[in-house]
Enzyme design. Sequence first.
Site, mmCIF file in Angstrom:
data_model
loop_
_atom_site.group_PDB
_atom_site.id
_atom_site.type_symbol
_atom_site.label_atom_id
_atom_site.label_comp_id
_atom_site.label_asym_id
_atom_site.label_seq_id
_atom_site.Cartn_x
_atom_site.Cartn_y
_atom_site.Cartn_z
ATOM 1 N N GLY A 1 2.712 3.627 13.438
ATOM 2 C CA GLY A 1 3.493 2.405 13.963
ATOM 3 C C GLY A 1 3.028 1.903 15.169
ATOM 4 O O GLY A 1 2.868 0.686 15.384
ATOM 5 N N CYS B 1 13.373 10.817 7.387
ATOM 6 C CA CYS B 1 13.474 10.144 8.921
ATOM 7 C C CYS B 1 14.800 10.459 9.515
ATOM 8 O O CYS B 1 14.777 10.759 10.848
ATOM 9 C CB CYS B 1 13.041 8.723 8.660
ATOM 10 S SG CYS B 1 14.218 7.815 7.588
ATOM 11 N N GLU C 1 9.228 15.717 16.017
ATOM 12 C CA GLU C 1 9.796 15.514 14.709
ATOM 13 C C GLU C 1 8.937 16.331 13.894
ATOM 14 O O GLU C 1 7.517 16.375 13.883
ATOM 15 C CB GLU C 1 9.244 13.960 13.941
ATOM 16 C CG GLU C 1 10.064 13.736 12.790
ATOM 17 C CD GLU C 1 9.977 12.507 12.307
ATOM 18 O OE1 GLU C 1 8.477 11.743 12.329
ATOM 19 O OE2 GLU C 1 10.725 11.961 11.628
ATOM 20 N N GLY D 1 6.928 4.812 8.450
ATOM 21 C CA GLY D 1 6.088 5.853 8.552
ATOM 22 C C GLY D 1 6.368 6.499 9.784
ATOM 23 O O GLY D 1 7.360 6.240 10.533
ATOM 24 N N SER D 2 5.217 7.102 10.366
ATOM 25 C CA SER D 2 5.495 8.034 11.605
ATOM 26 C C SER D 2 5.175 6.890 12.815
ATOM 27 O O SER D 2 4.695 5.908 12.749
ATOM 28 C CB SER D 2 4.041 8.892 11.511
ATOM 29 O OG SER D 2 3.009 8.485 11.673
ATOM 30 N N THR D 3 5.743 7.526 13.951
ATOM 31 C CA THR D 3 5.590 6.717 15.190
ATOM 32 C C THR D 3 4.141 6.423 15.661
ATOM 33 O O THR D 3 4.071 5.364 15.997
ATOM 34 C CB THR D 3 6.600 7.409 16.255
ATOM 35 O OG1 THR D 3 7.995 7.363 15.723
ATOM 36 C CG2 THR D 3 6.408 6.685 17.749
ATOM 37 N N LYS E 1 0.941 -1.253 0.131
ATOM 38 C CA LYS E 1 0.010 0.010 0.083
ATOM 39 C C LYS E 1 0.851 1.352 0.023
ATOM 40 O O LYS E 1 1.479 1.633 1.072
ATOM 41 C CB LYS E 1 -0.884 0.111 1.394
ATOM 42 C CG LYS E 1 -2.039 1.131 1.192
ATOM 43 C CD LYS E 1 -2.530 1.607 2.229
ATOM 44 C CE LYS E 1 -1.762 2.709 2.522
ATOM 45 N NZ LYS E 1 -1.769 4.053 2.193
ATOM 46 N N GLU F 1 9.847 0.976 10.423
ATOM 47 C CA GLU F 1 10.815 2.004 10.586
ATOM 48 C C GLU F 1 10.034 3.544 10.839
ATOM 49 O O GLU F 1 9.534 3.731 10.007
ATOM 50 C CB GLU F 1 11.704 1.776 9.274
ATOM 51 C CG GLU F 1 11.954 0.512 8.886
ATOM 52 C CD GLU F 1 13.162 0.151 9.474
ATOM 53 O OE1 GLU F 1 13.892 0.971 10.022
ATOM 54 O OE2 GLU F 1 13.621 -1.009 9.317
HETATM 55 P P1 NAP Z 1 2.257 8.191 8.044
HETATM 56 O O1 NAP Z 1 1.305 9.005 8.169
HETATM 57 O O2 NAP Z 1 2.597 7.272 9.380
HETATM 58 O O3 NAP Z 1 1.733 7.017 6.647
HETATM 59 C C1 NAP Z 1 2.719 6.137 6.438
HETATM 60 C C2 NAP Z 1 1.841 5.041 5.639
HETATM 61 O O4 NAP Z 1 0.796 4.608 6.562
HETATM 62 C C3 NAP Z 1 1.011 5.853 4.551
HETATM 63 O O5 NAP Z 1 0.837 4.748 3.375
HETATM 64 C C4 NAP Z 1 -0.397 5.915 5.294
HETATM 65 O O6 NAP Z 1 -1.357 6.051 4.207
HETATM 66 C C5 NAP Z 1 -0.462 4.629 6.078
HETATM 67 N N1 NAP Z 1 -1.371 4.994 7.245
HETATM 68 C C6 NAP Z 1 -1.886 5.974 7.945
HETATM 69 N N2 NAP Z 1 -2.520 5.529 9.030
HETATM 70 C C7 NAP Z 1 -2.632 4.394 9.007
HETATM 71 C C8 NAP Z 1 -3.434 3.315 9.835
HETATM 72 N N3 NAP Z 1 -4.180 3.598 10.753
HETATM 73 N N4 NAP Z 1 -3.211 1.903 9.395
HETATM 74 C C9 NAP Z 1 -2.379 1.562 8.455
HETATM 75 N N5 NAP Z 1 -1.799 2.462 7.467
HETATM 76 C C10 NAP Z 1 -1.949 3.669 7.786
HETATM 77 O O7 NAP Z 1 3.694 8.705 7.756
HETATM 78 P P2 NAP Z 1 4.155 9.602 6.714
HETATM 79 O O8 NAP Z 1 3.469 11.009 7.012
HETATM 80 O O9 NAP Z 1 3.560 9.281 5.206
HETATM 81 O O10 NAP Z 1 5.697 9.838 6.549
HETATM 82 C C11 NAP Z 1 6.293 10.560 7.330
HETATM 83 C C12 NAP Z 1 6.916 9.587 8.492
HETATM 84 O O11 NAP Z 1 7.574 8.672 8.185
HETATM 85 C C13 NAP Z 1 7.847 10.254 9.508
HETATM 86 O O12 NAP Z 1 7.608 10.094 10.771
HETATM 87 C C14 NAP Z 1 9.225 9.713 9.266
HETATM 88 O O13 NAP Z 1 10.022 9.856 10.137
HETATM 89 C C15 NAP Z 1 8.861 8.488 8.883
HETATM 90 N N6 NAP Z 1 9.947 7.633 7.789
HETATM 91 C C16 NAP Z 1 10.745 6.859 8.526
HETATM 92 C C17 NAP Z 1 11.645 6.100 7.831
HETATM 93 C C18 NAP Z 1 12.570 5.208 8.432
HETATM 94 O O14 NAP Z 1 12.872 4.093 7.638
HETATM 95 N N7 NAP Z 1 12.704 5.100 9.821
HETATM 96 C C19 NAP Z 1 11.700 6.621 6.488
HETATM 97 C C20 NAP Z 1 11.060 7.601 5.839
HETATM 98 C C21 NAP Z 1 9.929 8.170 6.628
HETATM 99 P P3 NAP Z 1 -1.904 7.447 3.864
HETATM 100 O O15 NAP Z 1 -0.845 7.692 2.889
HETATM 101 O O16 NAP Z 1 -3.031 7.264 3.160
HETATM 102 O O17 NAP Z 1 -2.285 8.302 5.079
#
Ligand code: NAP
Length: 497
Positions: free
Chosen positions: A249, A301, A400, A244-246, A191, A267
Amino acid sequence: MLDRTVTDWQALAGELQFEGRAFINGRYVDALSGQTRATVNPANGAELTEVALCGTEDADLAVKDARAVFEKGTWSRMAPMDRKMVLVRWAELIEKHADEIALLETLDVGKPISDTTHVDVPATVRTIRWSGEAIDKVYDEIPPTPADTLALVQRLPLGVVTAIVPWNFPLSTTAWKLAPSLATGNSVVLKPASNTPLSALYIAGLASEAGLPDGVLQVLPGPGGSLGRHLAMHMDIDGLTFTGSTPVGKQLMEYSGQSNLKRTFLELGGKSPNIVFADSNLEKAAAMAAVAVFYNGGQTCTAGTRLIVEEKIHDRFLEMVTGNARNWMPGNPLDPATAMGPMIDAGQFNTVSEYVGIGQGEGADLVFGGKRMLEETGGYYHQPSIFGGVHNAMRIAQEEIFGPVLSVIPFKTAEEAVAIANDSIFGLAGAVWSNNINTAHKVAEAVRVGTMGINNYFGGDITVPFGGFKQSGNGRDKSIHAFHDYTELKTTWIEFE
Ligand code: NAP
């Protein structure tokens, strides 16, 4: 490719075909509901194309077929050397279409074309090729058991894995998930983030062309809150890999517990410390401090958002970093000279602006940036921004922001630098700059993060594992270690008569 100008890229963008349909069982298909959602270019807010809005019924169908092909063994029991050949061919096809894919990523994410051509696409090719080439070189174990017994310890694929990825590095995080999960024989339901589905959809078609059997890779664009949640709660999915975000996660761990305890690897976010000692190469450290926080508009990230600087050079070093920040003024992502593009959307821009206000309200000193730029384009461009006089307890040092905002924090001793660095809920990455080998090593060892640079930032390649300590996650992408997240250990104990 290297000589293309902004005009050339704009012309190519005009000719580009967008594929917004889901990819299920080797074919591009509409969502069963027929619903779509627009994906826009963050550089100007213009719609690029309509994208299938998949729901739970699409997910159930995709999982059922992914399971069926897994059980049949077409891919899961294919000889590793044959799986290798498919993945290597896939990497070659991505390389062949590198310019189109880089352009697609730039248009969908707002990333500078110089990054997508030099970083995102090459990293994707390398990741898929490397995992493919590695998989027929990994041996299982025969432990030292007593006489007349023999034990086999094998790594077997999990089964059906779902991968949920973010918008900040859509292509490369997708590759970090798909390459090891497919190499180890799993079926995968991906996804992509709602904002940035296009590159994943494009490369899925190339996987089929490379020989990946139908159903082994399903790509379902759709909302995280409904489709993503449904996948995470699914009783017939064995593994979940997430970037994605903490906060999301944490929800995914709960979903796993509420459903079938699917193996869940995360991650997550970061607030990474970048520690500079007075005895380091200050020119290089200052240039890299700017790269560390402003690369990808700070939407990284591992961004080095806390610059922890030895007090005796603090003022001078702050000036040097501010000088470097001037090279990061945002511009048109299609211009090869642009270093930083827009924020992904209005929501992310507003978050960044709010944190600039929060920092000022907390008494930090905004020494550079802090404003919107290029408003007339329709994109949400934010200036690179630097706060001096920051205390690590401030919200701008703890939370963050995910934008181009740097907090500069002074320290007196190495112990204090380490204490500041570790005073965070996150533990993803960091760096230390010092020409004293003892200081550099001791500090690097003491900082509780998954990846630490000494006299570099963002160092590393596909050969090393990547992931977080603490609330930055629990999984490991990249390297042979990534294979562990997608396999179960199985013991077979044999006794001879
Ligand atoms: P996000 O809001 O957590 O979304 C990530 C993914 O999760 C998207 O595909 C999102 O779908 C989906 N999602 C959201 N809510 C969900 C739920 N309740 N159940 C299942 N899936 C769900 O993060 P983001 O804003 O896209 O990305 C930024 C974050 O990613 C930052 O915190 C960054 O630090 C982190 N990140 C970490 C790494 C690492 O390797 N550690 C690398 C890159 C980014 P939608 O798009 O439809 O909302």
